[in-house]
Design a protein around this motif. Structure first.
Motif, mmCIF file in Angstrom:
data_model
loop_
_atom_site.group_PDB
_atom_site.id
_atom_site.type_symbol
_atom_site.label_atom_id
_atom_site.label_comp_id
_atom_site.label_asym_id
_atom_site.label_seq_id
_atom_site.Cartn_x
_atom_site.Cartn_y
_atom_site.Cartn_z
ATOM 1 N N MET A 1 1.710 -1.919 -16.229
ATOM 2 C CA MET A 1 3.273 -1.891 -16.052
ATOM 3 C C MET A 1 3.857 -0.683 -15.356
ATOM 4 N N TYR A 2 4.352 -1.075 -14.285
ATOM 5 C CA TYR A 2 5.137 0.190 -13.484
ATOM 6 C C TYR A 2 6.616 0.416 -13.843
ATOM 7 N N ASN A 3 7.251 -0.261 -14.777
ATOM 8 C CA ASN A 3 8.702 -0.160 -15.237
ATOM 9 C C ASN A 3 9.541 -0.265 -13.907
ATOM 10 N N LEU A 4 9.020 -1.042 -13.080
ATOM 11 C CA LEU A 4 9.903 -1.345 -11.811
ATOM 12 C C LEU A 4 11.268 -1.818 -12.231
ATOM 13 N N LYS A 5 11.573 -2.384 -13.200
ATOM 14 C CA LYS A 5 13.075 -2.807 -13.376
ATOM 15 C C LYS A 5 13.789 -1.836 -13.943
ATOM 16 N N ASN A 6 13.157 -0.859 -14.680
ATOM 17 C CA ASN A 6 13.800 0.377 -15.047
ATOM 18 C C ASN A 6 14.096 1.352 -13.607
ATOM 19 N N LEU A 7 13.305 1.292 -12.734
ATOM 20 C CA LEU A 7 13.671 2.129 -11.543
ATOM 21 C C LEU A 7 14.612 1.482 -10.775
ATOM 22 N N ILE A 8 14.406 0.019 -10.541
ATOM 23 C CA ILE A 8 15.390 -0.533 -9.572
ATOM 24 C C ILE A 8 16.973 -0.701 -10.413
ATOM 25 N N CYS A 119 -6.538 -3.869 -2.580
ATOM 26 C CA CYS A 119 -5.793 -5.222 -2.350
ATOM 27 C C CYS A 119 -6.091 -5.304 -0.789
ATOM 28 N N VAL A 120 -5.874 -6.617 -0.435
ATOM 29 C CA VAL A 120 -6.224 -6.829 1.121
ATOM 30 C C VAL A 120 -4.744 -6.939 1.852
ATOM 31 N N SER A 121 -3.850 -7.019 1.129
ATOM 32 C CA SER A 121 -2.499 -6.962 1.887
ATOM 33 C C SER A 121 -1.608 -6.151 1.130
ATOM 34 N N ALA A 122 -0.265 -5.593 1.674
ATOM 35 C CA ALA A 122 0.564 -5.097 0.875
ATOM 36 C C ALA A 122 1.297 -6.080 -0.246
ATOM 37 N N SER A 123 1.282 -7.505 0.514
ATOM 38 C CA SER A 123 1.867 -8.528 -0.205
ATOM 39 C C SER A 123 0.966 -8.779 -1.389
ATOM 40 N N GLN A 124 -0.153 -8.471 -1.514
ATOM 41 C CA GLN A 124 -0.896 -8.938 -2.687
ATOM 42 C C GLN A 124 -0.541 -7.817 -3.709
ATOM 43 N N VAL A 125 -0.236 -6.530 -3.317
ATOM 44 C CA VAL A 125 0.172 -5.258 -4.030
ATOM 45 C C VAL A 125 1.482 -5.963 -4.811
ATOM 46 N N ALA A 126 2.456 -6.347 -3.897
ATOM 47 C CA ALA A 126 3.820 -6.604 -4.324
ATOM 48 C C ALA A 126 3.914 -7.629 -5.379
ATOM 49 N N PHE A 127 3.145 -8.839 -5.105
ATOM 50 C CA PHE A 127 2.995 -9.872 -5.825
ATOM 51 C C PHE A 127 2.244 -9.668 -7.299
ATOM 52 N N GLU A 128 1.440 -8.754 -7.247
ATOM 53 C CA GLU A 128 0.911 -8.268 -8.557
ATOM 54 C C GLU A 128 1.766 -7.415 -9.459
ATOM 55 N N VAL A 129 2.488 -6.656 -8.834
ATOM 56 C CA VAL A 129 3.136 -5.581 -9.668
ATOM 57 C C VAL A 129 4.750 -6.199 -9.953
ATOM 58 N N PHE A 130 5.142 -6.980 -9.066
ATOM 59 C CA PHE A 130 6.450 -7.447 -8.969
ATOM 60 C C PHE A 130 6.511 -8.621 -10.115
ATOM 61 N N GLU A 132 4.750 -9.025 -12.473
ATOM 62 C CA GLU A 132 4.647 -8.528 -14.003
ATOM 63 C C GLU A 132 6.108 -8.473 -14.793
ATOM 64 N N GLU A 133 7.092 -8.032 -13.932
ATOM 65 C CA GLU A 133 8.356 -7.809 -14.412
ATOM 66 C C GLU A 133 9.539 -8.767 -14.079
ATOM 67 N N PHE A 134 9.260 -9.299 -12.876
ATOM 68 C CA PHE A 134 10.348 -10.326 -11.959
ATOM 69 C C PHE A 134 10.032 -11.603 -12.254
ATOM 70 N N GLU A 135 11.017 -12.465 -11.971
ATOM 71 C CA GLU A 135 10.567 -13.935 -11.734
ATOM 72 C C GLU A 135 10.472 -14.241 -10.203
ATOM 73 N N LEU A 136 9.357 -14.895 -9.995
ATOM 74 C CA LEU A 136 8.974 -15.257 -8.420
ATOM 75 C C LEU A 136 9.352 -16.594 -8.430
ATOM 76 N N ASP A 137 9.518 -17.126 -7.263
ATOM 77 C CA ASP A 137 9.750 -18.389 -6.890
ATOM 78 C C ASP A 137 9.184 -18.853 -5.757
ATOM 79 N N LYS A 138 9.312 -19.986 -5.220
ATOM 80 C CA LYS A 138 8.799 -20.588 -3.919
ATOM 81 C C LYS A 138 8.838 -19.683 -2.760
ATOM 82 N N ASP A 139 10.102 -19.325 -2.687
ATOM 83 C CA ASP A 139 10.705 -18.325 -1.379
ATOM 84 C C ASP A 139 9.819 -17.037 -1.419
#
Length: 320
Positions: A1-8, A119-130, A132-139
């Motif tokens: 966990m990177y504690n992104l919520k706390n940072l943001i 990771c093969v893309s920056a989006s893979q990084v973002a998908f994995e780390v965000f 873990e802490e945020f709600e993702l959706d179709k968009d």
């Protein structure tokens, strides 16, 4: 966990940046994060300094929200898919930066650096780390999936693993329309992109017994064809597709500099060559920009450097 919520949560507003001469990965990653943070009720802006954004990406959610100027002066800056701050086209001195990337050559310029070279893309990084802490959706998943298949050329690059397919399936599970993604990425080419491809292929030459291919995209041909920078993406891959070729080089004449795009096969780490000239990238896909007065003369030096590094033989060199 990177504690992104706390940072943001420490910041009232967030600015999301994608790099100059944008591709599908940087735009999709930025828009995916934008969708997540808007759902989280943050005040967010998504910005790209380049006004020439590939139009085939306009199907992505919130594409119309991309602007060319940073309006927030007190925000957390999230940089997507860029190895250094210079790639984003803004003065970011003194700004707090969350660095999301997958380039091994990344300079770790953020107050928080999430750089995963596996990771093969920056989006893979973002998908994995965000994820873990945020709600993702179709968009957000649509944006991240588009980025991933764009940067891997639909799973055709040499860095494919089972994990990549598992991640893509996790993205698809958000009920995204994969046929719409495929249509927009593969069947919305401009006429100018075919024109510039034709003139560039006419310039193709082979060197070192057919192991190196070179092509030149001149400013004159860009102007004649009406091509934009986005129309030039993928041309370098035509050179590396040849059976005998191990390294493909494309020179792109810009206003004051020349962009040199590099591709290689298998274990030939072309990023070491790019870093030697001040650029960077991945093992099999890299590049650099510099002032080149005479491309033919520079090419001779470039081939000599390739030979010195032992790259034609697939020799693995340490990072330089």
């Amino acid at each position: 966990m990177y504690n992104l919520k706390n940072l943001i949560d420490r910041y009232r507003r967030v600015t999301i940046l994608s790099h100059l001469r944008p591709d599908g990965d940087t735009i999709g990653t930025a828009l995916g994060i934008y969708a997540i943070l808007k759902k989280y009720k943050k005040s967010v802006e998504v910005v790209n300094a380049d006004r020439d954004i590939p139009i085939y990406l306009d199907f992505l959610p919130n594409f119309s929200k991309i602007k060319s100027k940073i309006d927030f002066d007190d925000s957390l800056v999230i940089c997507c898919d860029g190895g250094s701050t210079e790639l984003f086209g803004f003065d970011l001195n003194g700004r707090d930066i969350l660095n999301i990337d997958h380039h091994r050559s990344n300079t770790n310029y953020g107050i928080v650096n999430i750089v995963k070279a596996n990771c093969v893309s920056a989006s893979q990084v973002a998908f994995e780390v965000f994820g873990e802490e945020f709600e993702l959706d179709k968009d957000s998943a649509t944006c991240f999936y588009t980025s991933l298949v764009s940067d891997t050329q639909y799973f055709r690059t040499n860095n494919m693993t089972k994990e990549v397919f598992d991640v893509s399936l996790a993205m698809i599970a958000y009920d995204i329309d994969i046929s719409e993604v495929a249509y927009n990425l593969n069947q919305r080419k401009s006429l100018s992109s075919l024109r510039i491809l034709g003139t560039t292929l006419d310039s193709l030459e082979l060197h070192c017994g057919g192991k190196i291919s070179t092509m030149i995209i001149t400013k004159m041909n860009i102007k004649k064809s009406g091509a934009k920078y986005g129309d030039l993406m993928g041309i370098v891959d035509h050179g590396i597709s040849l059976a005998t070729v191990n390294i493909s080089i494309v020179f792109i004449e810009l206003d004051s500099l020349v962009r040199v795009s590099l591709r290689s096969k298998k274990d030939i780490n072309i990023s070491t060559l790019a870093r030697y000239y001040g650029g960077g990238g991945h093992t099999n896909a890299s590049g650099f920009e510099m002032k080149i007065d005479n491309i033919e003369i520079f090419l001779k030096d470039l081939i000599k450097k390739i030979e010195e590094m032992g790259l034609l033989n697939g020799k693995k060199k340490k990072n330089i």
